[in-house]
Design a protein around this motif. Structure first.
Motif, mmCIF file in Angstrom:
data_model
loop_
_atom_site.group_PDB
_atom_site.id
_atom_site.type_symbol
_atom_site.label_atom_id
_atom_site.label_comp_id
_atom_site.label_asym_id
_atom_site.label_seq_id
_atom_site.Cartn_x
_atom_site.Cartn_y
_atom_site.Cartn_z
ATOM 1 N N ALA A 54 -1.230 -13.270 21.395
ATOM 2 C CA ALA A 54 -1.533 -14.192 22.203
ATOM 3 C C ALA A 54 -2.677 -13.844 23.290
ATOM 4 O O ALA A 54 -3.426 -14.750 23.508
ATOM 5 C CB ALA A 54 -0.458 -14.218 23.255
ATOM 6 N N ILE A 55 -2.945 -12.690 23.580
ATOM 7 C CA ILE A 55 -3.924 -12.246 24.515
ATOM 8 C C ILE A 55 -5.239 -12.389 23.638
ATOM 9 O O ILE A 55 -6.483 -12.952 24.164
ATOM 10 C CB ILE A 55 -3.911 -10.957 24.927
ATOM 11 C CG1 ILE A 55 -2.640 -10.687 25.772
ATOM 12 C CG2 ILE A 55 -5.044 -10.171 25.326
ATOM 13 C CD1 ILE A 55 -2.294 -9.388 26.208
ATOM 14 N N LEU A 84 -6.211 -15.957 23.219
ATOM 15 C CA LEU A 84 -6.431 -16.517 24.671
ATOM 16 C C LEU A 84 -8.133 -16.060 24.977
ATOM 17 O O LEU A 84 -8.938 -16.927 25.262
ATOM 18 C CB LEU A 84 -5.771 -15.890 25.917
ATOM 19 C CG LEU A 84 -6.120 -16.246 27.379
ATOM 20 C CD1 LEU A 84 -6.147 -17.819 27.585
ATOM 21 C CD2 LEU A 84 -5.264 -15.646 28.110
ATOM 22 N N LEU A 122 -10.416 -18.337 22.696
ATOM 23 C CA LEU A 122 -10.343 -19.522 23.458
ATOM 24 C C LEU A 122 -11.380 -19.848 24.501
ATOM 25 O O LEU A 122 -12.229 -20.582 24.682
ATOM 26 C CB LEU A 122 -8.907 -20.065 23.840
ATOM 27 C CG LEU A 122 -8.771 -21.384 24.714
ATOM 28 C CD1 LEU A 122 -9.285 -22.502 23.612
ATOM 29 C CD2 LEU A 122 -7.467 -21.796 25.110
ATOM 30 N N ILE A 123 -11.551 -18.625 25.469
ATOM 31 C CA ILE A 123 -12.223 -18.500 26.550
ATOM 32 C C ILE A 123 -13.644 -18.573 26.044
ATOM 33 O O ILE A 123 -14.617 -18.979 26.564
ATOM 34 C CB ILE A 123 -12.008 -17.237 27.484
ATOM 35 C CG1 ILE A 123 -10.416 -17.555 27.924
ATOM 36 C CG2 ILE A 123 -13.005 -17.108 28.377
ATOM 37 C CD1 ILE A 123 -10.105 -16.315 28.853
#
Length: 322
Positions: free
Chosen positions: A290-291, A294, A297-298
């Motif tokens: 998940a990290i 993320l 995505l950033i």
């Protein structure tokens, strides 16, 4: 040869409505003293010494509810039935309506009220019994096991006589689940009947030809001298046998034992709920994924915004040159 080495005595020295808490001489004297203080202050000058039901109030919703369901005592739900029972058994004057039929019915009504609170009979609940008597049962069984181990080891210089006689005072609300846990309640009390004042359970642990056994006795009422042997009625004990092997007796009540009555009452604080939040290897893997997603995505968002800004600048520059 029979050698008695440990005795547990569990005796009702009071009923719920008038609890005498200690069997120690000083405790009895203290109880007498508070009785004298209250008697001097209230009895005769304020209330009748005969403990008239019309003058004494005892908050007992369960008893009132059970009384209202009785055909004989339906209209007497506000009466103090336990007091009337004791008065009649002591040979004191009671109201004319409290005849033999009403007396017998009141015993059943009193039992039904107690059974709700004691979690026995038609309200049987393993958890309810465990909360009320599980800690005491756990102590009794562990003490018996410890005494047996001590006698089997025969360690030189170690005495097995420490606390070889243990006495516990109680009242009917705790005696009922205790008898239920042993599996002898209805046999020793009768169907739908409460325990009597000064009734007692006695558990003896002994060596018979070097083998540890247990015997269980019951004293039913305050006028009895002889004890009834109920050993063969205890759950897991062999029927029609004089003695119960220790290992069978100590296995009688495992579902009713507890070392943490508070935990029984408040299950929301149990380990089960705590485990739900524990991080497992799979949990850590999913968190890492998940990290990572993320972060990706950033980065992608940053690159898209930067590329878009560069395109706008290039278009403006091209327009100016033209």
């Amino acid at each position: 040869m029979r050698v008695l080495f440990y005795v547990f005595l569990f005796v009702i020295i009071a009923i719920i409505q008038a609890q005498l808490i200690s069997v120690h001489v000083e405790g009895i004297e203290q109880s007498k003293l508070i009785g004298k203080v209250l008697k001097d202050r209230y009895v005769n000058s304020f209330v009748d010494p005969r403990m008239l039901p019309t003058q004494w109030f005892i908050s007992e919703k369960a008893l009132q509810r059970a009384t209202s369901q009785s055909n004989t005592l339906k209209e007497r739900s506000e009466e103090n039935l336990p007091a009337l029972i004791l008065e009649k058994e002591a040979g004191l004057a009671v109201p004319s309506w409290f005849n033999e039929e009403a007396y017998k019915e009141s015993l059943t009504v009193f039992y039904k009220a107690l059974s709700v609170m004691a979690s026995v009979g038609e309200y049987h609940s393993v958890k309810g019994i465990r909360i009320k008597t599980g800690l005491l049962l756990d102590k009794i069984i562990n003490d018996i096991k410890e005494k047996v181990r001590c006698h089997e080891k025969k360690t030189e210089g170690v005495s097995c006589d420490r606390q070889k006689l243990q006495v516990f005072s109680t009242h009917d609300l705790l005696m009922l689940p205790f008898l239920e846990a042993l599996g002898i309640r209805e046999e020793v009390l009768g169907k739908d009947l409460p325990p009597e004042f000064l009734s007692a359970v006695i558990i003896e642990t002994m060596l018979v030809d070097g083998i540890p056994f247990v015997k269980v006795f019951y004293r039913k009422n305050p006028r009895e001298i002889t004890l009834r042997d109920v050993t063969d009625l205890v759950r897991n004990c062999p029927p029609k046998k004089e003695y119960c092997p220790v290992d069978l007796f100590t296995s009688c009540c495992s579902e009713f034992l507890t070392t943490d009555p508070k935990g029984e009452c408040y299950p929301e604080t149990s380990d089960e709920n705590t485990i739900q939040w524990a991080m497992t290897p799979l949990s850590w893997l999913l968190a890492a994924i998940a990290i990572f997603l993320l972060v990706v995505l950033i980065i992608m968002t940053y690159l898209v915004i930067r590329y878009k800004n560069q395109s706008v600048v290039t278009i403006k520059k091209f327009s100016l040159e033209n």
